[in-house]
Design a protein around this motif. Structure first.
Motif, PDB file in Angstrom:
ATOM      1  N   PRO A 116     102.202  34.810  30.071  1.00  0.00           N
ATOM      2  CA  PRO A 116     103.426  35.519  29.686  1.00  0.00           C
ATOM      3  C   PRO A 116     104.652  35.111  30.505  1.00  0.00           C
ATOM      4  O   PRO A 116     105.237  35.906  31.240  1.00  0.00           O
ATOM      5  N   LEU A 117     105.016  33.851  30.391  1.00  0.00           N
ATOM      6  CA  LEU A 117     106.203  33.334  31.074  1.00  0.00           C
ATOM      7  C   LEU A 117     107.105  32.673  30.043  1.00  0.00           C
ATOM      8  O   LEU A 117     106.623  32.182  29.009  1.00  0.00           O
ATOM      9  N   PRO A 118     108.408  32.596  30.317  1.00  0.00           N
ATOM     10  CA  PRO A 118     109.303  31.859  29.423  1.00  0.00           C
ATOM     11  C   PRO A 118     108.899  30.389  29.338  1.00  0.00           C
ATOM     12  O   PRO A 118     108.374  29.817  30.303  1.00  0.00           O
ATOM     13  N   ASP A 119     109.145  29.787  28.187  1.00  0.00           N
ATOM     14  CA  ASP A 119     108.764  28.383  27.978  1.00  0.00           C
ATOM     15  C   ASP A 119     109.329  27.457  29.049  1.00  0.00           C
ATOM     16  O   ASP A 119     108.651  26.531  29.487  1.00  0.00           O
ATOM     17  N   ALA A 120     110.553  27.706  29.488  1.00  0.00           N
ATOM     18  CA  ALA A 120     111.165  26.839  30.507  1.00  0.00           C
ATOM     19  C   ALA A 120     110.377  26.878  31.819  1.00  0.00           C
ATOM     20  O   ALA A 120     110.200  25.847  32.471  1.00  0.00           O
ATOM     21  N   GLU A 121     109.883  28.049  32.197  1.00  0.00           N
ATOM     22  CA  GLU A 121     109.086  28.160  33.425  1.00  0.00           C
ATOM     23  C   GLU A 121     107.748  27.453  33.279  1.00  0.00           C
ATOM     24  O   GLU A 121     107.275  26.793  34.205  1.00  0.00           O
ATOM     25  N   ILE A 122     107.125  27.589  32.127  1.00  0.00           N
ATOM     26  CA  ILE A 122     105.849  26.908  31.888  1.00  0.00           C
ATOM     27  C   ILE A 122     106.054  25.394  31.898  1.00  0.00           C
ATOM     28  O   ILE A 122     105.259  24.658  32.483  1.00  0.00           O
ATOM     29  N   ASP A 123     107.139  24.929  31.262  1.00  0.00           N
ATOM     30  CA  ASP A 123     107.445  23.490  31.274  1.00  0.00           C
ATOM     31  C   ASP A 123     107.630  22.985  32.704  1.00  0.00           C
ATOM     32  O   ASP A 123     107.137  21.910  33.063  1.00  0.00           O
ATOM     33  N   ASN A 124     108.322  23.759  33.534  1.00  0.00           N
ATOM     34  CA  ASN A 124     108.548  23.385  34.928  1.00  0.00           C
ATOM     35  C   ASN A 124     107.224  23.338  35.700  1.00  0.00           C
ATOM     36  O   ASN A 124     106.972  22.394  36.456  1.00  0.00           O
ATOM     37  N   LEU A 125     106.374  24.344  35.501  1.00  0.00           N
ATOM     38  CA  LEU A 125     105.062  24.352  36.148  1.00  0.00           C
ATOM     39  C   LEU A 125     104.224  23.153  35.722  1.00  0.00           C
ATOM     40  O   LEU A 125     103.549  22.530  36.543  1.00  0.00           O
ATOM     41  N   GLU A 126     104.279  22.834  34.443  1.00  0.00           N
ATOM     42  CA  GLU A 126     103.512  21.695  33.934  1.00  0.00           C
ATOM     43  C   GLU A 126     103.988  20.393  34.567  1.00  0.00           C
ATOM     44  O   GLU A 126     103.172  19.582  35.021  1.00  0.00           O
ATOM     45  N   THR A 127     105.294  20.202  34.641  1.00  0.00           N
ATOM     46  CA  THR A 127     105.849  18.985  35.237  1.00  0.00           C
ATOM     47  C   THR A 127     105.438  18.857  36.701  1.00  0.00           C
ATOM     48  O   THR A 127     105.000  17.789  37.144  1.00  0.00           O
ATOM     49  N   LYS A 128     105.578  19.950  37.456  1.00  0.00           N
ATOM     50  CA  LYS A 128     105.205  19.929  38.870  1.00  0.00           C
ATOM     51  C   LYS A 128     103.713  19.679  39.059  1.00  0.00           C
ATOM     52  O   LYS A 128     103.299  18.939  39.954  1.00  0.00           O
ATOM     53  N   THR A 129     102.890  20.306  38.227  1.00  0.00           N
ATOM     54  CA  THR A 129     101.443  20.149  38.338  1.00  0.00           C
ATOM     55  C   THR A 129     101.021  18.707  38.060  1.00  0.00           C
ATOM     56  O   THR A 129     100.214  18.135  38.802  1.00  0.00           O
ATOM     57  N   ILE A 130     101.572  18.112  37.031  1.00  0.00           N
ATOM     58  CA  ILE A 130     101.251  16.717  36.705  1.00  0.00           C
ATOM     59  C   ILE A 130     101.616  15.804  37.869  1.00  0.00           C
ATOM     60  O   ILE A 130     100.841  14.935  38.265  1.00  0.00           O
ATOM     61  N   LYS A 131     102.789  16.029  38.455  1.00  0.00           N
ATOM     62  CA  LYS A 131     103.233  15.213  39.588  1.00  0.00           C
ATOM     63  C   LYS A 131     102.301  15.389  40.788  1.00  0.00           C
ATOM     64  O   LYS A 131     101.879  14.416  41.418  1.00  0.00           O
ATOM     65  N   GLN A 132     101.960  16.642  41.104  1.00  0.00           N
ATOM     66  CA  GLN A 132     101.094  16.903  42.252  1.00  0.00           C
ATOM     67  C   GLN A 132      99.680  16.365  42.034  1.00  0.00           C
ATOM     68  O   GLN A 132      99.066  15.840  42.966  1.00  0.00           O
ATOM     69  N   LEU A 133      99.162  16.489  40.819  1.00  0.00           N
ATOM     70  CA  LEU A 133      97.811  15.985  40.559  1.00  0.00           C
ATOM     71  C   LEU A 133      97.745  14.461  40.652  1.00  0.00           C
ATOM     72  O   LEU A 133      96.713  13.913  41.051  1.00  0.00           O
ATOM     73  N   SER A 134      98.830  13.787  40.321  1.00  0.00           N
ATOM     74  CA  SER A 134      98.814  12.322  40.472  1.00  0.00           C
ATOM     75  C   SER A 134      98.780  11.944  41.953  1.00  0.00           C
ATOM     76  O   SER A 134      98.112  10.988  42.338  1.00  0.00           O
ATOM     77  N   ILE A 135      99.455  12.729  42.799  1.00  0.00           N
ATOM     78  CA  ILE A 135      99.402  12.491  44.246  1.00  0.00           C
ATOM     79  C   ILE A 135      97.990  12.780  44.768  1.00  0.00           C
ATOM     80  O   ILE A 135      97.453  12.036  45.591  1.00  0.00           O
ATOM     81  N   ILE A 136      97.390  13.851  44.284  1.00  0.00           N
ATOM     82  CA  ILE A 136      96.026  14.201  44.701  1.00  0.00           C
ATOM     83  C   ILE A 136      95.038  13.111  44.307  1.00  0.00           C
ATOM     84  O   ILE A 136      94.135  12.773  45.070  1.00  0.00           O
ATOM     85  N   SER A 137      95.213  12.545  43.131  1.00  0.00           N
ATOM     86  CA  SER A 137      94.325  11.457  42.695  1.00  0.00           C
ATOM     87  C   SER A 137      94.412  10.261  43.638  1.00  0.00           C
ATOM     88  O   SER A 137      93.403   9.613  43.909  1.00  0.00           O
ATOM     89  N   LEU A 138      95.606   9.976  44.139  1.00  0.00           N
ATOM     90  CA  LEU A 138      95.745   8.879  45.105  1.00  0.00           C
ATOM     91  C   LEU A 138      94.990   9.192  46.392  1.00  0.00           C
ATOM     92  O   LEU A 138      94.415   8.306  47.014  1.00  0.00           O
ATOM     93  N   ARG A 139      94.988  10.442  46.789  1.00  0.00           N
ATOM     94  CA  ARG A 139      94.344  10.856  48.042  1.00  0.00           C
ATOM     95  C   ARG A 139      92.841  11.064  47.893  1.00  0.00           C
ATOM     96  O   ARG A 139      92.057  10.668  48.752  1.00  0.00           O
ATOM     97  N   PHE A 140      92.428  11.740  46.815  1.00  0.00           N
ATOM     98  CA  PHE A 140      91.022  12.121  46.636  1.00  0.00           C
ATOM     99  C   PHE A 140      90.221  11.168  45.755  1.00  0.00           C
ATOM    100  O   PHE A 140      89.003  11.278  45.686  1.00  0.00           O
ATOM    101  N   GLY A 141      90.876  10.273  45.044  1.00  0.00           N
ATOM    102  CA  GLY A 141      90.167   9.366  44.143  1.00  0.00           C
ATOM    103  C   GLY A 141      90.091   9.928  42.734  1.00  0.00           C
ATOM    104  O   GLY A 141      90.762  10.902  42.391  1.00  0.00           O
ATOM    105  N   LYS A 142      89.241   9.332  41.938  1.00  0.00           N
ATOM    106  CA  LYS A 142      89.098   9.733  40.535  1.00  0.00           C
ATOM    107  C   LYS A 142      88.231  10.984  40.406  1.00  0.00           C
ATOM    108  O   LYS A 142      87.347  11.219  41.229  1.00  0.00           O
ATOM    109  N   THR A 143      88.483  11.742  39.349  1.00  0.00           N
ATOM    110  CA  THR A 143      87.625  12.897  39.063  1.00  0.00           C
ATOM    111  C   THR A 143      86.336  12.406  38.419  1.00  0.00           C
ATOM    112  O   THR A 143      86.317  11.384  37.733  1.00  0.00           O
ATOM    113  N   PHE A 144      85.257  13.131  38.679  1.00  0.00           N
ATOM    114  CA  PHE A 144      83.998  12.782  38.026  1.00  0.00           C
ATOM    115  C   PHE A 144      83.235  13.994  37.523  1.00  0.00           C
ATOM    116  O   PHE A 144      82.142  13.862  36.973  1.00  0.00           O
ATOM    117  N   GLY A 145      83.800  15.171  37.655  1.00  0.00           N
ATOM    118  CA  GLY A 145      83.110  16.338  37.121  1.00  0.00           C
ATOM    119  C   GLY A 145      83.856  17.623  37.407  1.00  0.00           C
ATOM    120  O   GLY A 145      84.796  17.664  38.198  1.00  0.00           O
TER     121      GLY A 145
END
Length: 92
Positions: free
Chosen positions: A7-36
């Motif tokens: 229950p958040l405005p679309d703009a807030e969800i879009d912002n969360l999605e953008t930030k999450t995608i960016k942070q997860l790409s950094i995590i992938s560099l640090r932790f490697g690929k997901t496998f499960g």
């Protein structure tokens, strides 16, 4: 996927999605690929709150995803969502 239940405005969800995608790409560099991923636990306060905890496994570590749902009388909505690397807290 979460948008109809968050229950958040679309703009807030879009912002969360953008930030999450960016942070997860950094995590992938640090932790490697997901496998499960795996549901670790679930608990409920009947007809009020429901909690699910998942682990996402990477080559070098894991992330914990926590979802808290609230029953608003019409159905379940996401009340809280968090991910972190404190998976070891689940061992207590």
């Amino acid at each position: 996927m979460m948008r109809p239940y968050f229950p958040l405005p679309d703009a807030e969800i879009d912002n969360l999605e953008t930030k999450t995608i960016k942070q997860l790409s950094i995590i992938s560099l640090r932790f490697g690929k997901t496998f499960g991923n795996q549901k670790i636990s679930e608990s409920e306060i009947e007809d009020i709150f429901y909690k699910e905890i998942y682990f996402v496994q990477y080559e070098k570590s894991a992330l914990r995803l926590r979802f808290l749902y609230y029953f608003n009388g019409d159905g379940w909505i996401i009340n809280h969502f968090k991910w972190d690397d404190k998976f070891y807290d689940e061992l207590d």
